[in-house]
Scaffold this motif. Structure first.
Motif, mmCIF file in Angstrom:
data_model
loop_
_atom_site.group_PDB
_atom_site.id
_atom_site.type_symbol
_atom_site.label_atom_id
_atom_site.label_comp_id
_atom_site.label_asym_id
_atom_site.label_seq_id
_atom_site.Cartn_x
_atom_site.Cartn_y
_atom_site.Cartn_z
ATOM 1 N N LYS A 62 61.856 16.668 27.342
ATOM 2 C CA LYS A 62 63.126 17.077 28.017
ATOM 3 C C LYS A 62 64.271 17.270 27.073
ATOM 4 O O LYS A 62 65.262 17.113 27.105
ATOM 5 C CB LYS A 62 63.578 16.711 29.705
ATOM 6 C CG LYS A 62 62.799 16.526 30.125
ATOM 7 C CD LYS A 62 62.484 15.154 31.479
ATOM 8 C CE LYS A 62 61.207 15.513 31.848
ATOM 9 N NZ LYS A 62 62.122 14.964 33.814
ATOM 10 N N SER A 63 63.791 17.826 25.896
ATOM 11 C CA SER A 63 64.999 18.970 24.710
ATOM 12 C C SER A 63 64.938 19.352 24.647
ATOM 13 O O SER A 63 64.125 20.389 24.934
ATOM 14 C CB SER A 63 64.865 17.248 23.140
ATOM 15 O OG SER A 63 62.876 17.786 22.664
ATOM 16 N N MET A 64 65.962 19.587 23.656
ATOM 17 C CA MET A 64 66.141 21.000 23.173
ATOM 18 C C MET A 64 65.958 21.324 22.085
ATOM 19 O O MET A 64 66.052 20.231 21.062
ATOM 20 C CB MET A 64 67.497 21.005 23.181
ATOM 21 C CG MET A 64 68.423 21.425 25.007
ATOM 22 S SD MET A 64 67.509 22.423 25.674
ATOM 23 C CE MET A 64 67.985 24.717 24.539
ATOM 24 N N LEU A 66 65.358 13.796 17.554
ATOM 25 C CA LEU A 66 63.963 13.057 18.504
ATOM 26 C C LEU A 66 63.391 13.556 17.411
ATOM 27 O O LEU A 66 62.139 12.344 17.669
ATOM 28 C CB LEU A 66 63.750 13.292 19.213
ATOM 29 C CG LEU A 66 64.703 12.989 20.703
ATOM 30 C CD1 LEU A 66 64.283 13.752 22.089
ATOM 31 C CD2 LEU A 66 64.868 11.739 21.550
ATOM 32 N N ALA A 67 62.908 14.676 16.634
ATOM 33 C CA ALA A 67 62.387 14.775 16.028
ATOM 34 C C ALA A 67 62.606 15.722 15.381
ATOM 35 O O ALA A 67 63.544 16.495 15.056
ATOM 36 C CB ALA A 67 60.895 15.164 16.584
ATOM 37 N N ILE A 68 61.824 16.132 14.200
ATOM 38 C CA ILE A 68 61.596 17.182 13.129
ATOM 39 C C ILE A 68 60.508 17.789 12.501
ATOM 40 O O ILE A 68 59.376 17.022 12.937
ATOM 41 C CB ILE A 68 62.216 16.920 11.251
ATOM 42 C CG1 ILE A 68 63.516 16.602 12.378
ATOM 43 C CG2 ILE A 68 62.046 18.098 10.588
ATOM 44 C CD1 ILE A 68 63.980 15.146 10.806
ATOM 45 N N VAL A 69 60.132 19.324 13.143
ATOM 46 C CA VAL A 69 58.636 20.586 13.358
ATOM 47 C C VAL A 69 59.428 20.898 11.864
ATOM 48 O O VAL A 69 59.631 21.999 11.818
ATOM 49 C CB VAL A 69 58.386 20.713 14.422
ATOM 50 C CG1 VAL A 69 56.876 21.063 13.973
ATOM 51 C CG2 VAL A 69 58.778 19.849 16.049
ATOM 52 N N MET A 117 70.455 0.947 24.753
ATOM 53 C CA MET A 117 70.412 1.992 23.906
ATOM 54 C C MET A 117 70.099 3.033 24.376
ATOM 55 O O MET A 117 69.152 3.451 24.511
ATOM 56 C CB MET A 117 69.589 2.051 22.187
ATOM 57 C CG MET A 117 70.235 2.953 21.961
ATOM 58 S SD MET A 117 69.679 2.828 19.722
ATOM 59 C CE MET A 117 70.518 2.401 18.708
ATOM 60 N N ASP A 118 70.994 4.192 24.713
ATOM 61 C CA ASP A 118 70.809 5.442 24.969
ATOM 62 C C ASP A 118 70.243 6.319 24.000
ATOM 63 O O ASP A 118 70.960 6.685 22.238
ATOM 64 C CB ASP A 118 72.614 6.193 26.018
ATOM 65 C CG ASP A 118 71.874 7.414 26.391
ATOM 66 O OD1 ASP A 118 71.169 7.389 26.928
ATOM 67 O OD2 ASP A 118 72.828 7.590 27.077
ATOM 68 N N ILE A 119 69.636 7.658 24.427
ATOM 69 C CA ILE A 119 69.146 8.247 22.959
ATOM 70 C C ILE A 119 69.845 9.960 23.649
ATOM 71 O O ILE A 119 68.992 10.727 22.436
ATOM 72 C CB ILE A 119 67.466 8.741 23.545
ATOM 73 C CG1 ILE A 119 67.052 9.547 24.345
ATOM 74 C CG2 ILE A 119 67.072 7.046 23.396
ATOM 75 C CD1 ILE A 119 65.697 8.843 24.737
ATOM 76 N N ASN A 120 70.900 10.026 24.057
ATOM 77 C CA ASN A 120 71.156 11.287 23.931
ATOM 78 C C ASN A 120 72.512 11.541 22.405
ATOM 79 O O ASN A 120 72.500 10.582 21.927
ATOM 80 C CB ASN A 120 72.680 11.263 25.120
ATOM 81 C CG ASN A 120 71.896 11.385 26.837
ATOM 82 O OD1 ASN A 120 70.538 11.535 26.642
ATOM 83 N ND2 ASN A 120 72.606 10.803 27.973
ATOM 84 N N ASP A 121 71.955 12.796 22.476
ATOM 85 C CA ASP A 121 72.424 13.497 21.685
ATOM 86 C C ASP A 121 71.837 12.954 19.894
ATOM 87 O O ASP A 121 72.487 12.890 18.671
ATOM 88 C CB ASP A 121 74.245 13.307 21.325
ATOM 89 C CG ASP A 121 74.751 15.006 22.156
ATOM 90 O OD1 ASP A 121 74.373 15.221 22.944
ATOM 91 O OD2 ASP A 121 75.776 13.544 23.277
ATOM 92 N N TYR A 122 71.042 12.805 20.261
ATOM 93 C CA TYR A 122 69.822 11.946 18.627
ATOM 94 C C TYR A 122 69.000 12.721 18.344
ATOM 95 O O TYR A 122 68.521 13.671 19.678
ATOM 96 C CB TYR A 122 69.715 11.172 18.780
ATOM 97 C CG TYR A 122 70.584 9.506 19.072
ATOM 98 C CD1 TYR A 122 70.710 9.208 18.021
ATOM 99 C CD2 TYR A 122 71.154 9.256 20.410
ATOM 100 C CE1 TYR A 122 71.633 8.038 17.851
ATOM 101 C CE2 TYR A 122 72.672 7.985 20.110
ATOM 102 C CZ TYR A 122 72.543 8.078 19.148
ATOM 103 O OH TYR A 122 73.541 6.633 18.669
ATOM 104 N N LYS A 162 67.930 15.834 22.795
ATOM 105 C CA LYS A 162 68.535 15.298 23.530
ATOM 106 C C LYS A 162 69.931 15.544 23.211
ATOM 107 O O LYS A 162 70.867 14.692 23.019
ATOM 108 C CB LYS A 162 67.456 14.430 23.990
ATOM 109 C CG LYS A 162 67.940 13.766 25.141
ATOM 110 C CD LYS A 162 67.345 13.803 26.276
ATOM 111 C CE LYS A 162 66.866 13.580 27.572
ATOM 112 N NZ LYS A 162 66.117 13.648 27.666
ATOM 113 N N HIS A 163 70.184 16.401 24.180
ATOM 114 C CA HIS A 163 71.791 16.196 24.448
ATOM 115 C C HIS A 163 71.884 15.572 25.741
ATOM 116 O O HIS A 163 71.307 15.842 26.603
ATOM 117 C CB HIS A 163 72.223 17.832 24.476
ATOM 118 C CG HIS A 163 72.103 19.118 23.623
ATOM 119 N ND1 HIS A 163 73.111 18.719 22.618
ATOM 120 C CD2 HIS A 163 71.272 19.287 23.268
ATOM 121 C CE1 HIS A 163 72.705 19.938 21.559
ATOM 122 N NE2 HIS A 163 71.775 20.206 22.199
#
Length: 64
Positions: free
Chosen positions: A48-50, A8-11, A1-6, A63-64
């Motif tokens: 390494k996410s946006m 990852l977290a909510i702050v 399973m790839d984590i791209n375009d998911y 993560k894009h």
């Protein structure tokens, strides 16, 4: 399973608990705006996410 375009977290702040619902992404609660930005920045660097500011006191990390 790839984590791209998911999400990852909510702050968000503790005052905004009613604006987010627990799903598949972990939620981090900050004490104030400064801590909100710091937590978002640190998670972004580590994963390494946006960071995307939704404009209502909620940041999402994707993560894009």
């Amino acid at each position: 399973m790839d984590i791209n375009d998911y999400i990852l977290a909510i702050v968000t702040s503790k005052e905004n608990k009613n604006k987010v619902d627990n799903g598949s992404a972990p939620i981090f609660y900050a004490e104030d705006e400064q801590e909100l930005e710091y937590i978002s920045m640190m998670i972004s660097r580590l994963t390494k996410s946006m960071v995307h500011d939704l404009g209502n006191g909620v940041y999402i990390l994707i993560k894009h």
